[in-house]
Write a protein that holds these residues in place. Structure first.
Motif, PDB file in Angstrom:
ATOM      1  N   ARG A 187      31.372  33.884  30.910  1.00  0.00           N
ATOM      2  CA  ARG A 187      32.797  33.992  30.615  1.00  0.00           C
ATOM      3  C   ARG A 187      33.601  34.330  31.861  1.00  0.00           C
ATOM      4  N   LEU A 188      33.007  35.095  32.756  1.00  0.00           N
ATOM      5  CA  LEU A 188      33.677  35.385  34.024  1.00  0.00           C
ATOM      6  C   LEU A 188      33.887  34.093  34.822  1.00  0.00           C
ATOM      7  N   ILE A 189      32.877  33.225  34.823  1.00  0.00           N
ATOM      8  CA  ILE A 189      32.992  31.957  35.554  1.00  0.00           C
ATOM      9  C   ILE A 189      34.085  31.082  34.945  1.00  0.00           C
ATOM     10  N   ARG A 190      34.124  30.996  33.613  1.00  0.00           N
ATOM     11  CA  ARG A 190      35.148  30.174  32.968  1.00  0.00           C
ATOM     12  C   ARG A 190      36.551  30.746  33.212  1.00  0.00           C
ATOM     13  N   ILE A 191      36.682  32.066  33.157  1.00  0.00           N
ATOM     14  CA  ILE A 191      37.986  32.691  33.420  1.00  0.00           C
ATOM     15  C   ILE A 191      38.392  32.465  34.875  1.00  0.00           C
ATOM     16  N   ALA A 192      37.410  32.524  35.783  1.00  0.00           N
ATOM     17  CA  ALA A 192      37.695  32.249  37.196  1.00  0.00           C
ATOM     18  C   ALA A 192      38.239  30.837  37.360  1.00  0.00           C
ATOM     19  N   TYR A 193      37.669  29.895  36.613  1.00  0.00           N
ATOM     20  CA  TYR A 193      38.146  28.512  36.725  1.00  0.00           C
ATOM     21  C   TYR A 193      39.531  28.350  36.100  1.00  0.00           C
ATOM     22  N   LEU A 194      39.720  28.862  34.896  1.00  0.00           N
ATOM     23  CA  LEU A 194      40.985  28.648  34.187  1.00  0.00           C
ATOM     24  C   LEU A 194      42.163  29.308  34.900  1.00  0.00           C
ATOM     25  N   THR A 195      41.923  30.439  35.573  1.00  0.00           N
ATOM     26  CA  THR A 195      43.012  31.176  36.222  1.00  0.00           C
ATOM     27  C   THR A 195      43.089  30.930  37.727  1.00  0.00           C
ATOM     28  N   SER A 196      41.993  30.456  38.320  1.00  0.00           N
ATOM     29  CA  SER A 196      41.849  30.294  39.779  1.00  0.00           C
ATOM     30  C   SER A 196      41.970  31.625  40.511  1.00  0.00           C
ATOM     31  N   LEU A 197      41.780  32.737  39.809  1.00  0.00           N
ATOM     32  CA  LEU A 197      41.871  34.049  40.448  1.00  0.00           C
ATOM     33  C   LEU A 197      40.677  34.287  41.369  1.00  0.00           C
ATOM     34  N   ARG A 198      40.916  35.077  42.397  1.00  0.00           N
ATOM     35  CA  ARG A 198      39.832  35.478  43.279  1.00  0.00           C
ATOM     36  C   ARG A 198      38.924  36.475  42.559  1.00  0.00           C
ATOM     37  N   LYS A 199      37.708  36.577  43.037  1.00  0.00           N
ATOM     38  CA  LYS A 199      36.718  37.458  42.413  1.00  0.00           C
ATOM     39  C   LYS A 199      37.212  38.900  42.339  1.00  0.00           C
ATOM     40  N   SER A 200      37.836  39.389  43.419  1.00  0.00           N
ATOM     41  CA  SER A 200      38.310  40.774  43.440  1.00  0.00           C
ATOM     42  C   SER A 200      39.387  41.016  42.390  1.00  0.00           C
ATOM     43  N   ASP A 201      40.195  39.997  42.095  1.00  0.00           N
ATOM     44  CA  ASP A 201      41.233  40.137  41.071  1.00  0.00           C
ATOM     45  C   ASP A 201      40.634  40.095  39.667  1.00  0.00           C
ATOM     46  N   ILE A 202      39.579  39.307  39.489  1.00  0.00           N
ATOM     47  CA  ILE A 202      38.966  39.183  38.166  1.00  0.00           C
ATOM     48  C   ILE A 202      38.299  40.489  37.749  1.00  0.00           C
ATOM     49  N   VAL A 203      37.525  41.094  38.658  1.00  0.00           N
ATOM     50  CA  VAL A 203      36.820  42.327  38.286  1.00  0.00           C
ATOM     51  C   VAL A 203      37.791  43.488  38.092  1.00  0.00           C
ATOM     52  N   ALA A 204      39.031  43.338  38.571  1.00  0.00           N
ATOM     53  CA  ALA A 204      40.031  44.402  38.429  1.00  0.00           C
ATOM     54  C   ALA A 204      40.849  44.274  37.144  1.00  0.00           C
ATOM     55  N   ILE A 205      40.618  43.223  36.351  1.00  0.00           N
ATOM     56  CA  ILE A 205      41.395  43.024  35.124  1.00  0.00           C
ATOM     57  C   ILE A 205      41.104  44.150  34.132  1.00  0.00           C
ATOM     58  N   ARG A 206      42.168  44.748  33.615  1.00  0.00           N
ATOM     59  CA  ARG A 206      42.064  45.783  32.588  1.00  0.00           C
ATOM     60  C   ARG A 206      42.533  45.213  31.254  1.00  0.00           C
ATOM     61  N   TRP A 207      42.099  45.841  30.181  1.00  0.00           N
ATOM     62  CA  TRP A 207      42.540  45.396  28.862  1.00  0.00           C
ATOM     63  C   TRP A 207      44.053  45.538  28.713  1.00  0.00           C
ATOM     64  N   GLU A 208      44.624  46.513  29.400  1.00  0.00           N
ATOM     65  CA  GLU A 208      46.072  46.706  29.312  1.00  0.00           C
ATOM     66  C   GLU A 208      46.847  45.582  29.991  1.00  0.00           C
ATOM     67  N   ASP A 209      46.147  44.760  30.801  1.00  0.00           N
ATOM     68  CA  ASP A 209      46.799  43.614  31.442  1.00  0.00           C
ATOM     69  C   ASP A 209      47.019  42.463  30.464  1.00  0.00           C
ATOM     70  N   LEU A 210      46.426  42.572  29.272  1.00  0.00           N
ATOM     71  CA  LEU A 210      46.573  41.536  28.252  1.00  0.00           C
ATOM     72  C   LEU A 210      47.585  42.018  27.217  1.00  0.00           C
ATOM     73  N   GLU A 211      48.814  41.588  27.369  1.00  0.00           N
ATOM     74  CA  GLU A 211      49.883  41.980  26.453  1.00  0.00           C
ATOM     75  C   GLU A 211      50.794  40.792  26.175  1.00  0.00           C
ATOM     76  N   ASP A 212      51.388  40.802  24.982  1.00  0.00           N
ATOM     77  CA  ASP A 212      52.348  39.756  24.596  1.00  0.00           C
ATOM     78  C   ASP A 212      51.756  38.362  24.782  1.00  0.00           C
ATOM     79  N   ASN A 213      50.485  38.230  24.397  1.00  0.00           N
ATOM     80  CA  ASN A 213      49.786  36.942  24.447  1.00  0.00           C
ATOM     81  C   ASN A 213      49.753  36.356  25.858  1.00  0.00           C
TER      82      ASN A 213
END
Length: 313
Positions: free
Chosen positions: A168-194
């Motif tokens: 799922r990390l690989i798929r999220i990396a592809y869909l968002t094009s985020l760098r690895k350091s940004d992906i591992v820093a994602i918090r649940w609170e970053d997911l708001e308002d869909n």
């Protein structure tokens, strides 16, 4: 030299920390002591060693950069300290940096180290430690631009070879094009308002991704798999935030199991930005990438074939 509460002090950086060294209350005596401690040369300027520059640069300048950049700079500083540590920075010449480049077996790493050395000498100019940066316009080793494009089949093989979280990390990396350091820093609170809202560490650019479709489903699956209350989306075996290095370890295993050759994690970002440029245009890809300059996005574009329209006779 600084005056504070009637006494004069020399400020110096020792082991990366600023120290105040007392020079006394008499101005003439303080100047003499200052010149002795600073080893004033014939021009009336202190003879600063590279080790002093490295200490101050690490203390004053590192906080400007992301945690990932700081780790890289710290690793590049180690060999620079070994070679240039006792050398007065006023004596450093391009010929010294050229010999440093030629002596290294790892040409790309040596390029990065000399680039960092140039940045540090530029700061020394700003601080009045030297008059000019001797490494401006320094010619370094020629580097081949990476043109690896990850195919859809190769990406799927990597996903299939990964465990639940890594796939799922690989798929999220592809869909968002985020760098690895940004992906591992994602918090649940970053997911708001869909939406997933991320401020990218490298560019400081905020970007929001809609959670409709596959991206939202991936986060839902990850949320259902967690029951430890960790604020981070991606966790390690101790149920705390997973680190870049741990992701690297998992990535190497996935790469070997998948049989996909000559692939690095950052190739996922290259693939996504290439795909977006092809389907939605360069301007859209630039927004997703968080780049301020289109040239930065263009460097990621790796089409299989570039079509050229020739003029008719």
């Amino acid at each position: 030299m600084r005056l504070s509460h009637g006494a004069y002090y020399l400020t110096a950086y020792i082991d990366g920390k600023q120290k105040w060294i007392p020079l006394g209350t008499d101005y003439a005596s303080a100047c003499a002591r200052y010149a002795q401690l600073e080893n004033i040369d014939d021009r009336g300027m202190p003879e600063r060693k590279f080790s002093e520059l490295a200490n101050r640069f690490e203390a004053d300048c590192f906080p400007r950069y992301s945690a990932n950049s700081q780790r890289s700079y710290r690793s590049w500083l180690k060999p620079l300290r070994r070679v240039f540590g006792p050398v007065p920075i006023a004596d450093i010449r391009q010929s010294h940096a050229a010999r440093y480049l030629d002596a290294s077996k790892y040409k790309v790493s040596a390029n990065r180290q000399v680039s960092l050395l140039s940045v540090m000498l530029g700061e020394a100019v700003r601080w009045g430690w030297i008059d000019v940066n001797p490494l401006q316009k320094m010619r370094k080793h020629q580097e081949e631009e990476r043109r690896r494009y990850l195919t859809d089949d190769e990406l799927q093989r990597l996903v299939d070879a990964a465990d639940f979280q890594m796939s799922r990390l690989i798929r999220i990396a592809y869909l968002t094009s985020l760098r690895k350091s940004d992906i591992v820093a994602i918090r649940w609170e970053d997911l708001e308002d869909n939406a997933l809202t991320v401020t990218q560490q490298k560019t400081k650019s905020p970007v929001a991704f809609s959670l409709n479709g596959e991206l939202g489903r991936l986060f839902d699956e990850l949320r259902e798999s967690q029951s430890n209350g960790c604020p981070y989306v991606f966790v390690n075996k101790r149920h705390t935030q997973v680190s870049d290095r741990t992701v690297d370890t998992y990535w190497w295993k996935v790469r070997d199991l998948s049989g996909v050759e000559d692939v690095v994690f950052h190739d996922i970002r290259r693939k996504r930005l290439t795909d977006l440029t092809t389907t939605h245009g360069e301007a859209y890809a630039q927004i997703v990438a968080g780049h301020k300059d289109r040239k930065s996005t263009a460097r990621y574009y790796t089409p299989d074939v570039i079509k050229v329209d020739l003029p008719e006779k």
